[in-house]
Each structure stands twice: as structure tokens, then as C-alpha cells.
Design a protein around this motif. Structure first.
Motif, mmCIF file in Angstrom:
data_model
loop_
_atom_site.group_PDB
_atom_site.id
_atom_site.type_symbol
_atom_site.label_atom_id
_atom_site.label_comp_id
_atom_site.label_asym_id
_atom_site.label_seq_id
_atom_site.Cartn_x
_atom_site.Cartn_y
_atom_site.Cartn_z
ATOM 1 N N LYS A 130 -20.512 -7.551 8.624
ATOM 2 C CA LYS A 130 -19.684 -6.481 8.241
ATOM 3 C C LYS A 130 -19.154 -5.926 9.169
ATOM 4 O O LYS A 130 -19.424 -5.955 10.341
ATOM 5 N N ASP A 131 -17.694 -5.562 8.888
ATOM 6 C CA ASP A 131 -16.938 -4.901 9.798
ATOM 7 C C ASP A 131 -17.380 -3.894 10.725
ATOM 8 O O ASP A 131 -17.148 -3.674 11.842
ATOM 9 N N ASN A 132 -18.181 -3.132 9.932
ATOM 10 C CA ASN A 132 -18.704 -1.936 10.785
ATOM 11 C C ASN A 132 -19.945 -2.118 11.289
ATOM 12 O O ASN A 132 -20.537 -1.361 11.977
ATOM 13 N N THR A 133 -20.480 -3.404 11.544
ATOM 14 C CA THR A 133 -21.603 -3.858 12.072
ATOM 15 C C THR A 133 -21.319 -4.347 13.482
ATOM 16 O O THR A 133 -20.583 -5.148 13.723
ATOM 17 N N MET A 134 -22.037 -3.921 14.499
ATOM 18 C CA MET A 134 -22.131 -4.515 15.661
ATOM 19 C C MET A 134 -23.519 -4.858 16.012
ATOM 20 O O MET A 134 -24.668 -4.311 16.303
ATOM 21 N N MET A 135 -23.752 -6.039 16.553
ATOM 22 C CA MET A 135 -24.953 -6.699 16.952
ATOM 23 C C MET A 135 -25.163 -6.875 18.363
ATOM 24 O O MET A 135 -24.229 -6.989 19.326
ATOM 25 N N ILE A 136 -26.259 -6.343 18.741
ATOM 26 C CA ILE A 136 -26.691 -6.334 20.065
ATOM 27 C C ILE A 136 -27.952 -7.210 20.115
ATOM 28 O O ILE A 136 -29.009 -7.113 19.781
ATOM 29 N N PHE A 137 -27.632 -8.520 21.054
ATOM 30 C CA PHE A 137 -28.915 -9.539 20.999
ATOM 31 C C PHE A 137 -29.866 -9.147 22.018
ATOM 32 O O PHE A 137 -29.419 -8.759 23.269
ATOM 33 N N GLY A 138 -31.035 -9.267 21.867
ATOM 34 C CA GLY A 138 -32.085 -9.020 22.896
ATOM 35 C C GLY A 138 -33.305 -8.499 22.443
ATOM 36 O O GLY A 138 -33.341 -8.049 21.391
ATOM 37 N N ASP A 139 -34.332 -8.584 23.446
ATOM 38 C CA ASP A 139 -35.596 -7.860 23.198
ATOM 39 C C ASP A 139 -35.272 -6.447 22.861
ATOM 40 O O ASP A 139 -34.713 -5.627 23.471
ATOM 41 N N ALA A 140 -35.854 -5.637 21.739
ATOM 42 C CA ALA A 140 -35.762 -4.538 21.352
ATOM 43 C C ALA A 140 -36.070 -3.433 22.485
ATOM 44 O O ALA A 140 -35.156 -2.461 22.880
ATOM 45 N N LYS A 141 -37.057 -3.488 23.405
ATOM 46 C CA LYS A 141 -37.281 -2.512 24.260
ATOM 47 C C LYS A 141 -36.157 -2.765 25.692
ATOM 48 O O LYS A 141 -35.774 -1.665 25.952
ATOM 49 N N LYS A 142 -35.894 -3.934 25.833
ATOM 50 C CA LYS A 142 -34.990 -4.154 26.964
ATOM 51 C C LYS A 142 -33.621 -3.617 26.580
ATOM 52 O O LYS A 142 -33.003 -2.514 27.417
ATOM 53 N N VAL A 143 -33.088 -3.908 25.338
ATOM 54 C CA VAL A 143 -31.938 -3.272 24.910
ATOM 55 C C VAL A 143 -31.919 -1.503 24.659
ATOM 56 O O VAL A 143 -30.985 -1.072 25.451
ATOM 57 N N VAL A 144 -33.068 -1.281 24.250
ATOM 58 C CA VAL A 144 -32.832 0.267 24.148
ATOM 59 C C VAL A 144 -32.881 0.872 25.608
ATOM 60 O O VAL A 144 -32.307 2.088 25.729
ATOM 61 N N ILE A 145 -33.701 0.275 26.549
ATOM 62 C CA ILE A 145 -33.612 0.846 27.784
ATOM 63 C C ILE A 145 -32.143 0.864 28.491
ATOM 64 O O ILE A 145 -31.753 1.974 28.912
ATOM 65 N N GLU A 146 -31.629 -0.373 28.229
ATOM 66 C CA GLU A 146 -30.041 -0.501 28.790
ATOM 67 C C GLU A 146 -29.298 0.576 28.303
ATOM 68 O O GLU A 146 -28.537 1.197 28.630
ATOM 69 N N LEU A 147 -29.690 0.646 26.856
ATOM 70 C CA LEU A 147 -28.640 1.512 25.966
ATOM 71 C C LEU A 147 -28.975 3.005 26.469
ATOM 72 O O LEU A 147 -27.846 3.741 26.631
ATOM 73 N N ASN A 148 -30.010 3.287 26.806
ATOM 74 C CA ASN A 148 -30.370 4.890 27.496
ATOM 75 C C ASN A 148 -29.662 5.128 28.731
ATOM 76 O O ASN A 148 -29.132 5.924 28.859
ATOM 77 N N ASP A 149 -29.550 3.991 29.586
ATOM 78 C CA ASP A 149 -29.038 4.117 30.522
ATOM 79 C C ASP A 149 -27.425 4.339 30.595
ATOM 80 O O ASP A 149 -26.874 4.944 31.289
ATOM 81 N N ALA A 150 -27.044 3.328 29.611
ATOM 82 C CA ALA A 150 -25.528 3.340 29.501
ATOM 83 C C ALA A 150 -25.023 4.775 28.936
ATOM 84 O O ALA A 150 -23.896 5.394 29.201
ATOM 85 N N VAL A 151 -25.855 5.492 27.810
ATOM 86 C CA VAL A 151 -25.560 6.562 27.354
ATOM 87 C C VAL A 151 -25.459 7.711 28.409
ATOM 88 O O VAL A 151 -24.711 8.521 28.484
ATOM 89 N N LYS A 152 -26.575 7.670 29.150
ATOM 90 C CA LYS A 152 -26.634 8.731 30.344
ATOM 91 C C LYS A 152 -25.766 8.705 31.285
ATOM 92 O O LYS A 152 -24.853 9.723 31.707
ATOM 93 N N ASN A 153 -25.199 7.210 31.800
ATOM 94 C CA ASN A 153 -24.177 7.393 32.545
ATOM 95 C C ASN A 153 -22.785 7.280 32.199
ATOM 96 O O ASN A 153 -21.712 7.068 32.962
ATOM 97 N N TYR A 154 -22.796 7.397 30.749
ATOM 98 C CA TYR A 154 -21.164 7.212 30.321
ATOM 99 C C TYR A 154 -20.449 8.710 30.720
ATOM 100 O O TYR A 154 -20.744 9.712 30.520
#
Lengths: 465, 99
Positions: free
Chosen positions: A441-465
Motif C-alpha cells: 500500500k502507498d502509506n506502508t513503509m517496510m523496514i526489514f530486519g530483526d525486530a529487536k535490532k530495528v526497534v533499537i535503531e529506531l529508538n536511537d534515530a528518534v532520540k537523535n532526530y
């Protein structure tokens, strides 16, 4: 009051405590007390039984309680919350095993005493062995699938239905003959063997995603087996407790089936999730569009503008043990003034309530865990839906595509959110082997990877944004 | 033909099933996993039958089968109640402090 009356009275007290204990499970605030009440009930029943006149030799009893208590205690304190489905599967199986063994002991002592059972007892012996045996091996197979000792996909072989039908017929015959001659050791052994085989063959064709139903059903069986054993021994404590557990498992089974919009027969015999070549080929050719891969940094941009987020956890979160990382991410989001809730599908994970336990372990407040019917109307007003290793339970094909095998299944309507992030290991379809149009779907963005690893990266990215 | 004890036991069975359905229907999905492990512990009530068999001294086979049954049922009882307690302790934490 005679000692027999006293013992019977103790069983009644135990049964009342079980019922009150289960009633206290209706709220998370009283649930722990409820469990303790039930445990006290059990203690009373056990102590009362030790006072029965026929119980004279305590050596084996004490030895058995010590061994069983150690195994049960150590396992219960060490088991990881992500492994809870396996633990429950094993416990179901042990309940079944105990019923078969007690029925066997009763038959053996009646043979020695030359005491031929009459009335309902032969039927109860048959039921104990049959239900108990099926519960034992069925649970062991479920355990092996959950522990990934064997592959989770349905196992099928030629003429499977015929072999099962033949085996079922043989089992019915063995039940009948044992019912006629309940003290025949060969017939008894034959029925034990058939029941054990039946348990294996019934569970191997069932796919991993259907495990919530199987575990709930085996839970019910373990209770019904105890109940049947209660009839063998004419013991009201077993009859009452067994039927409570039987009822509990049946209710959970029904809830799980309803949540998948499938009948119990379809779950047990449908081999759902077996690779259907024609369906797979047909599904992929159609204009699915392309799924687009994004990075956690892209996601952080979206999160920086979001006011509301709904997290949708699935089995992938459990596999990756990502619940603590998820909690940290949601803390960061909450610090940024974003409202975060969790959407819990009844069959997300591998057993009823699986996601709730994992998130509770990670200290997510249970008020934030919202059931499907309650949260679905909120998706259109939500900025971001974050799908974490869930697949079939968020598949819009269940609403839109009448040809889909899961059409009609109630799903979480994540695609109605402004943005959808799907964290997933790869594009592989879920256990049901069904393509998910959500990913395209147009409003869907896929992030591939192990759920834990991606979530940790996501957390860092949100913190540093 | 059914005898009086069998009818009594059937009566108990039917009534207990009704009670079970009433009580369990009120358990929220949030607590379904503890419900399963807790009810597992309750189905460990077979330990009562197992004790009766293991403690009688008339028949060695029955005693040993009873011993094995005591082991399995005790794993259910102890493991079931303890693991349920562990899970419920997590749900009991004061959610206000996290919000």
C-alpha cells in the motif's frame, strides 16, 4: 464427623477455592490473589488425601512430590516469558500423562484384587486413557513445534486422511472392547498405544499459526482427562476441578477460532498454511505493486511529526525477544509527547494472551494494551501504526479480497492509519502462506530486519532526530 | 445401568461445567495466558488420584504407576501455580508509575 466425611469436606473446600480463585482472574488487580487461593485449595486437597486410610506407604508419594516439585519449581522460575507457550504445552501434556497413569494404576490394583468394575467406571477408564493419551503426545508435538525442534509448517503425507480415519476406527473398536473387558491388560496397552499415536497424528498436520487453538484445546483435554479419572476413582475433587479446566479450555478454544473466523474442524483438519502451489502462484502474479524498503532514520522523520502511535505486536516480537526494546522506544515516543497504545489481536503470537504477558514483562502498563474491537475505530485518527512481526492479523485481504483464504477473519485495520511501518525479517509470507497486500500500500513503509535490532535503531534515530 | 455414585458424579460434572463457563467467560483476554497456566495447575488435581495409587501397598505395579503419576501431576501443580504467580506479579505492578 468421620475421617471420610472430613476428607470429602476438604475436597469441597478445595473446589470452592478453585472457583473463587478463577473468579478473581477477572481483573489483573485481584488475579494474583486468585492464583494463591487456588494454590491453597490444592494444598488442602493434597493434605486431605494423605489422610485417607488406604494410603499407608508414603515413600513413593514423598519421592514423587519431591521430584515433581523440583522439576516444576525450577522450570517455573527459570523459564523465559517468550517460552511460555512451550511451558503451557508441556504442562498440558503432563496432565494427560498423569490421567493415563492413574487409570493404569487403578486397573492394575483391580486386577490384583479381582474387583471387576461396573456401571460407568469401564467407560471412564476408556475416556481417561483416550483423552489423556491424546493430550500427552499431542502436547509433546505442539511443544516440539513451538520449541522449533521440528518445523512448524503442517506435515502432510499421502493418504493422510485415510490413515487417520482408519486409526480412528481402530481406536473406537479398542475403546469398545476395553469397555467390555476393562481389566484386560493387553487391551489396555493397545488403547494406550493407539491414543498416543492418535495424539501425534492429529497435531503434526496443524501449522504453527494455529497453535493458539491447539494449546487451548489440549488445555481443555487435560481437564477432561482429569475429570474422567475422577469418575474412575469416584472422586468429586477430580470431577469438579477437571470440568472447570475443561470448560476453561473450551471457551478459549472458541475465542481463538472466532478470532480466525474458522471452525474448530477447519483448524484441526484443514492443514492451514500448507504450501498450496496454485494459490501461491496465482497470488503473486497479480499487480501487487512493489514494497518499498525504508530505514529507521526515514521512520524517525515521520515519528517527529506524529501525535499518536499504535504498536501492533506479533509473533516476530516474541521470536526476537524485542519486548524490552519496544518498551524503550515507546518511552522515548511518550517523552516526545506522542500518545502510544498497543493493539492486541486475540491470536497474535502462539497462545492466548501471549503478547500481553510479554509486554507486561517489559513493564508496559496494561491499560495501554487495547483489544481489537476497541482499537480498530482509532486507526483512522492515528498517525503511525507500527507493525512488529505481525502479518496475518493485519492483512487487509481479510476484509477486501473474497478469494483470500483468510477472508472474513477479524483483523487489526492498520492500513487505515496515516502511515504504517512494518518491521519484518523479509518479504516471506506469514505462516498461513498468504501474501499481504498491506506491504504494497502507498502509506506502508517496510523496514526489514530483526525486530529487536530495528526497534533499537529506531529508538536511537528518534532520540537523535 | 448407572449406579447412584455415578449419577451423583454426573450431577457434579454438569453443574461444575456451568460454573466453569460462567466464571471463565469473565476472564479478560489480557489474562488468558495466566488463565491457561493456572488452570493447568488446577488440573494437576490428578495428584490426588496418584497419591491414592502410590500409597496403597496391595499392588506394586499400581504403586509405581502411581509414583510416576505423582511426579507428572506435581510438576503441573508446582510449575503451574509458580509460573502463574510470576506472570501475575508482572501485571500487578502499579501502572501509574510508568505512564
Amino acid at each position: 464427623m468421620s475421617s471420610t466425611d472430613l476428607i470429602q469436606f476438604s475436597y469441597l473446600v478445595a473446589a470452592v477455592l478453585f472457583i473463587l480463585g478463577l473468579r478473581n482472574l477477572s481483573s489483573p488487580k485481584t488475579a494474583a490473589l486468585g492464583n494463591q487461593m487456588a494454590a491453597v485449595g490444592m494444598l488442602i486437597a493434597i493434605v486431605a488425601t494423605l489422610m485417607v486410610q488406604g494410603v499407608v506407604d508414603y515413600t513413593l508419594i514423598v519421592a514423587g512430590i519431591v521430584v515433581g516439585g523440583l522439576i516444576g519449581g525450577v522450570t517455573a522460575l527459570r523459564i523465559k516469558m517468550t517460552d511460555m507457550p512451550q511451558m503451557v504445552a508441556l504442562l498440558n501434556g503432563f496432565g494427560g500423562a498423569a490421567s493415563v497413569l492413574v487409570a493404569g494404576a487403578e486397573v492394575s490394583s483391580r486386577i490384583t484384587a479381582g474387583d471387576v468394575p461396573t456401571g460407568i467406571i469401564p467407560g471412564a477408564i476408556v475416556a481417561s486413557v483416550l483423552i489423556g493419551g491424546v493430550t500427552l503426545t499431542g502436547s509433546l508435538i505442539a511443544f516440539a513445534k513451538l520449541q522449533e525442534l521440528m518445523r512448524g509448517a503442517p506435515i502432510q503425507y499421502p493418504a493422510q486422511q485415510y490413515i487417520n480415519a482408519l486409526l480412528a476406527l481402530g481406536t473406537v473398536a479398542a475403546c469398545f472392547f476395553l469397555g467390555m473387558a476393562p481389566l484386560d491388560p493387553q487391551l489396555f496397552g493397545l488403547l494406550v498405544g493407539l491414543a498416543l499415536l492418535l495424539g501425534i497424528l492429529l497435531v503434526i498436520p496443524i501449522g504453527g499459526a494455529d497453535m493458539p487453538v491447539v494449546i487451548a484445546l489440549l488445555n481443555s483435554y487435560s481437564g477432561l482427562a482429569a475429570c474422567a479419572t475422577g469418575f474412575v476413582l469416584d472422586n468429586s475433587a477430580l470431577v469438579i476441578s477437571g470440568s472447570l479446566v475443561g470448560a476453561s479450555g473450551l471457551i478459549l478454544t472458541k475465542i481463538m477460532c472466532d478470532a480466525m473466523n474458522r471452525s474448530l474442524a477447519n483448524v484441526l483438519f484443514g492443514a492451514f498454511g500448507a504450501v498450496d502451489a496454485s494459490a501461491a502462484a496465482g497470488g503473486e502474479g497479480v499487480d501487487q505493486g512493489t514494497a518499498t524498503a525504508y530505514t529507521p532514520i526515514d521512520a524517525a522523520v515521520i515519528f517527529s511529526n506524529a501525535r499518536s502511535v499504535i504498536v501492533v505486536p506479533g509473533y516476530g516480537m516474541a521470536v526476537a525477544q524485542a519486548q524490552h526494546a519496544v518498551r524503550e522506544l515507546t518511552d522515548t515516543l511518550a517523552d516526545n509527547g506522542i500518545e502510544v497504545n498497543f493493539a492486541i489481536h486475540p491470536v497474535a503470537g502462539r497462545m492466548p494472551g501471549h503478547m500481553n504477558v510479554l509486554l507486561a514483562e517489559a513493564d508496559v502498563p496494561y491499560e495501554r494494551l487495547v483489544e481489537m474491537d476497541e482499537i480498530n475505530p482509532q486507526f483512522p485518527e492515528t498517525d503511525v501504526a507500527l507493525v512488529l512481526g505481525a502479518n496475518d492479523v493485519v492483512n487487509p485481504a481479510a476484509r477486501e479480497d473474497e478469494s483470500s483464504p483468510i477472508y472474513g477473519m477479524p483483523v487489526l485495520e492498520v492500513d487505515r492509519a496515516q502511515h504504517v511501518f512494518v518491521i519484518k525479517r523479509s518479504m516471506n509470507p506469514g505462516f498461513a502462506g498468504i501474501q499481504n497486500p498491506l506491504f504494497f500500500k502507498d502509506n506502508t513503509m517496510m523496514i526489514f530486519g530483526d525486530a529487536k535490532k530495528v526497534v533499537i535503531e529506531l529508538n536511537d534515530a528518534v532520540k537523535n532526530y | 445401568m448407572l449406579e447412584a455414585p455415578a449419577v451423583a458424579a454426573l450431577t457434579i460434572l454438569i453443574l461444575a461445567l456451568f460454573v466453569g463457563v460462567e466464571v471463565i467467560s469473565k476472564v479478560p483476554p489480557l489474562l488468558h495466558t495466566p488463565l491457561m497456566s493456572g488452570s493447568n495447575a488446577i488440573s494437576g488435581i490428578t495428584v490426588v488420584g496418584a497419591i491414592l495409587a502410590a500409597g496403597s501397598e496391595h499392588d506394586a505395579v499400581a504403586q509405581w504407576l502411581g509414583f510416576a503419576a505423582v511426579v507428572f501431576a506435581t510438576v503441573n501443580v508446582v510449575g503451574g501455580f509458580l509460573v502463574t504467580n510470576r506472570m501475575l506479579a508482572m501485571f500487578k505492578k502499579n501502572p501509574k508509575s510508568d505512564a
